[in-house]
Enzyme design. Sequence first.
Site, short mmCIF file in Angstrom:
data_model
loop_
_atom_site.label_atom_id
_atom_site.label_comp_id
_atom_site.label_asym_id
_atom_site.label_seq_id
_atom_site.Cartn_x
_atom_site.Cartn_y
_atom_site.Cartn_z
N ASP A 267 0.79 -1.14 0.11
CA ASP A 267 0.13 0.04 0.04
C ASP A 267 0.97 1.19 -0.05
O ASP A 267 2.16 1.04 0.05
CB ASP A 267 -0.90 0.03 1.21
CG ASP A 267 -2.09 0.85 1.03
OD1 ASP A 267 -2.00 1.67 0.15
OD2 ASP A 267 -3.08 0.75 1.73
C1 BGC Z 1 -4.81 3.48 0.25
C2 BGC Z 1 -5.20 2.42 -1.04
C3 BGC Z 1 -5.11 3.09 -2.35
C4 BGC Z 1 -3.72 3.87 -2.25
C5 BGC Z 1 -3.38 4.43 -3.67
C6 BGC Z 1 -3.65 4.20 -0.02
O1 BGC Z 1 -3.68 5.40 1.06
O2 BGC Z 1 -5.09 2.57 1.32
O3 BGC Z 1 -6.32 1.69 -0.90
O4 BGC Z 1 -4.94 2.25 -3.34
O5 BGC Z 1 -3.65 4.59 -1.18
O6 BGC Z 1 -4.19 5.71 -3.63
#
Ligand code: BGC
Length: 771
Positions: A267
Site C-alpha cells: 500500500d
Molecule cells: C490506500 C489504498 C489506495 C492507495 C493509492 C492508500 O492510501 O490505502 O487503498 O489504493 O492509497 O491511492
Amino acid sequence: MVTLGSIQISKAQKAPQLGKDSLDEVIEAMTAEEKADLLIGPGMPGYAGLVPLEGEPDVRVLGAAGGTMAIPRLGIPETVFADGPAELRIQPKRKDDPNTYYATAFPVGTALASSWNTELIEEVGKAMGEEVKEYGVDVYLAPALNIDRNPLNGRNFEYYSEDPLVSGEIASAYVRGVQSNGVGTSVKHYAANNQESNRLRLNAHVSERAMRELYLKGFEIAIKDAEPWTIMSAYNKINGVYASANEDLLTTVLRDEWDYKGIVMTDWFGGYPGFESIQDSVSDVVAQIEAGNDLLMPGAEKQKAALVKALKEGKVNEEAINTSLKIILAYIIETPTFKGYKYSNNPDLEANAQVTRSAATEGMVLLKNDNEVLPFTNKSGTIAVFGDTSYSFIAGGTGSGDVNEAYTVSLIDGLTGAGYTIDKGLQTAYVPFVEKMTAKEMKRREENGGLLSDVQRIPEMPLDREMLAKKAKASEVAVITIGRNAGEQHDRKITNDFYLGQDEIKMINSVSDAFHAEGKKVIVILNIGGVIETATWKDKVDTILLAWQAGQEGGNSVADVFSGVKNPSGKLTMTFPVDYHNHPSAENFPGFPAHDPSEVFYKEGIYVGYRYFNTFGIKSSYEFGFGKSYTTFEYSDLKLSESTFEDEIEVTVKVKNTGKVTGKEVVQVYVSAPTNLADKPSEELRAFAKTKALKPGKSEKLKFTLKAKDLASFIDEQSAWITEKGTYTIKIGASSLDIQLTDDFSVAKDITVEKVNNVFDLDAKMETLKN
Ligand code: BGC
C-alpha cells in the site's frame, strides 16, 4: 563494442528487449539502478490531480495513484495504476484540455455485496474495467475486501461483509468482470487491515485461526477463483511484523500454499510508520522484497538508493530480486500499454450510468415495511421530504475510494423524475441551507488534509412544529433521509455517527409525531456506507429502506424501488446490533492506548459478526442475512444427495414466489458442525445464491455443492483444515436467524482436507474468546 567477424555491433543496440528476448535475458542486462527503478514505483506525479511538480515526468493519466517505471533501453514501457474501488479515481479535468475525464460512480462495495448477486457484480466489474481500459490505466486498485470486524471502521463502505465467504465470492466476481477487459486488478488490503486509526503504525494481534478462517479466507477465495493480477499488502503489522515484510503472509501462505503467481505491491508508503520516516536504510526495503513484496509503492528516491546500495554490496537475496523482477516483467507484457492498446479516453458513460442505476437497486435492503407503505404508487399528492441528505445525496465515501463523477442524482431529483410531486416549500428551505453547510464543511476538509480529511456530518435543518403540522395535513407521506459519510485515514465515531445525533432524533420524532397524528406514514431512507444504530428509533417510523451510498444514479435508483419499478432484493452482509457495545470487538477497537492506538488485540478470535451474535444468543436489531421484499417466498423440497458425506454433498432446495409481484430471493446455506476438535460458531455460512427474477407463482430449484474444504475448520494443534467426524446440520435460511428448512448428514471419520504451515506466531500473550 563486440566484434563479430568484420562487423562491429554496439552493446547499446544489442540490449535485450522485453517481449522479444527472454525475461531472464532482460533481467540479466539490468543495472542495479534499473532493477531499483522497476521494483520501486515512480512516486506520485499527478496524484490526486496535482499537476506534476517541477522535474517530475509528465503524467499520462492525471490523478492516477502510481505505476511502474519505464526503462526504454530494454523496451520496458511505464504502466499506470489508479484507484478504486467504486470506479476509477482520476482527475476529471486537465490543464489546457477541453475534454473531461469523469468516471462513473458505482455503488460502494457494501451496496454491491448486499445484492449477493455474483452475476450482477461480474457485469458491474465488466463495466468498470471498460472505463479503466479506455482511460489508459493498466491496473485498477480494487477490489477491497477486508472483513467488517467492527462497525466503526472508516473504510467499511469499500468492503463487503463481516463474512469471508461473501467477501471472497463478491471479490472474485468483481475481479473476473474487470479483468475480462484485459486490465489488472489489485485485491487489497492483504490482510487484517480492519481499521484506519493509526493504520501506518498499528500492530494487529490476531490468532492464526482467526487469520485463516476470517481475515485470509476472502483473499484465498478470490485468488484461487479469479487470479487477480496484483495483491496490495496492508499497512498494519500482523503479530509484530509489517504485512508488507511478512514472509508468512506473502510467501508461505500466498505463494506456497495458494500458488499465487501475480504481483504483490505495498500500500502507498506501507511498511513505515510514516512517509517522513522512510530512510535510505537498506533493512526496510530488503525485508519487504525478501518477504515476497515485489513492488514498493508509490516509491521514493530514498528507497531506490537503499536498494541500489544493497544490490551493489550483495546485501539482498538475488533470487528474491530476480523473482520479483520476473513477476513484474511478466505482468508488463500482459498490459494494454505493452500491447499498444489505443485507448479512447471516451468510455461509454451513458451505458455505465444505467448499469449503476440498476445495480444499486439490487443492493438496497428493505429493513422494515409496515402496512406495505412501499412501493408508494400514489402520485397524485405531494411528498414532504426531510433530511439534509435528501437534497444532497451521497454517492460514495471519501479518500482513495472517492470517484470524480460528472453528477449525482439527489433523492429529490430521482423522485421528481419518477413523476412524484415534492413539497416545494421544504425544498426552498432545505436547498440553500444544505448548500451553505456543505460549502462550510468542504472548506473545513480542504484545510484538514483534503482527500484524507475526516468527515463531519452537517447538522440537520431545524424544523418548526407548526410548519410540520401543516405539512402533515397537506402531504401524502413523509420521507426522511439519514446520511453518513466516512473515509480513509479515520474511523467513525460512536456518538453522532454510529448513534444518531440529537438533531436527527429530534427530526425523526417531530416528523413522525406530526404525520402519524394525521394518519400519514413515515418512510426513512438510509444513505449510509456503514452500520448505524437503529434499535431505538425504528419503531417510530413505518418503513426503512437501506439504500447505502448508491453511486451517482442514487436518487434514480431509490425512486425505482420507491415506486415499485424494482423490487428490493438486498440482504444484510453484516449485523446491525442493538448497541455498539454488543460487538465483542468494541472492547478492542481501535486499540491501545485509546487516544493513539499502536496495538489492537483481536480477542474475539473467530467470533466476529453473526458468528458471535448467534452463538452467544445476543439479540441484534437486524441480523446478518436479513432483508425484506415486496413479495413473499416459500422454501420447500430440501434434499441432500447423501446422508453420509464422502467427497462432496449436493444440497437442493426449491424457492417459490408466493406473493403478488416479481422478485428475487437470496438463499443462504448455513452449516452447524461438530465441535469435538475445536469450538465453533453455532452456524456458518457455507454457500449462497440468488434466484432469478421469479414471477408470482413461479419457483426455482437451487443447487449447492459442498466439498470437504467448505465444511472444514482450522484446527490449530494440527495446523490443518479438518472436516470433523459427526453430525452436520444444513440450515437453509432467508437470514442467519430465519432458518426455513434443515436436514442432517454425517461424516464417518475426521477428514484432513489440507495440512498447512504453522504461521503467524503471536508476539504477545492473548487469550481469545471461546464458546
Ligand atoms: C490506500 C489504498 C489506495 C492507495 C493509492 C492508500 O492510501 O490505502 O487503498 O489504493 O492509497 O491511492
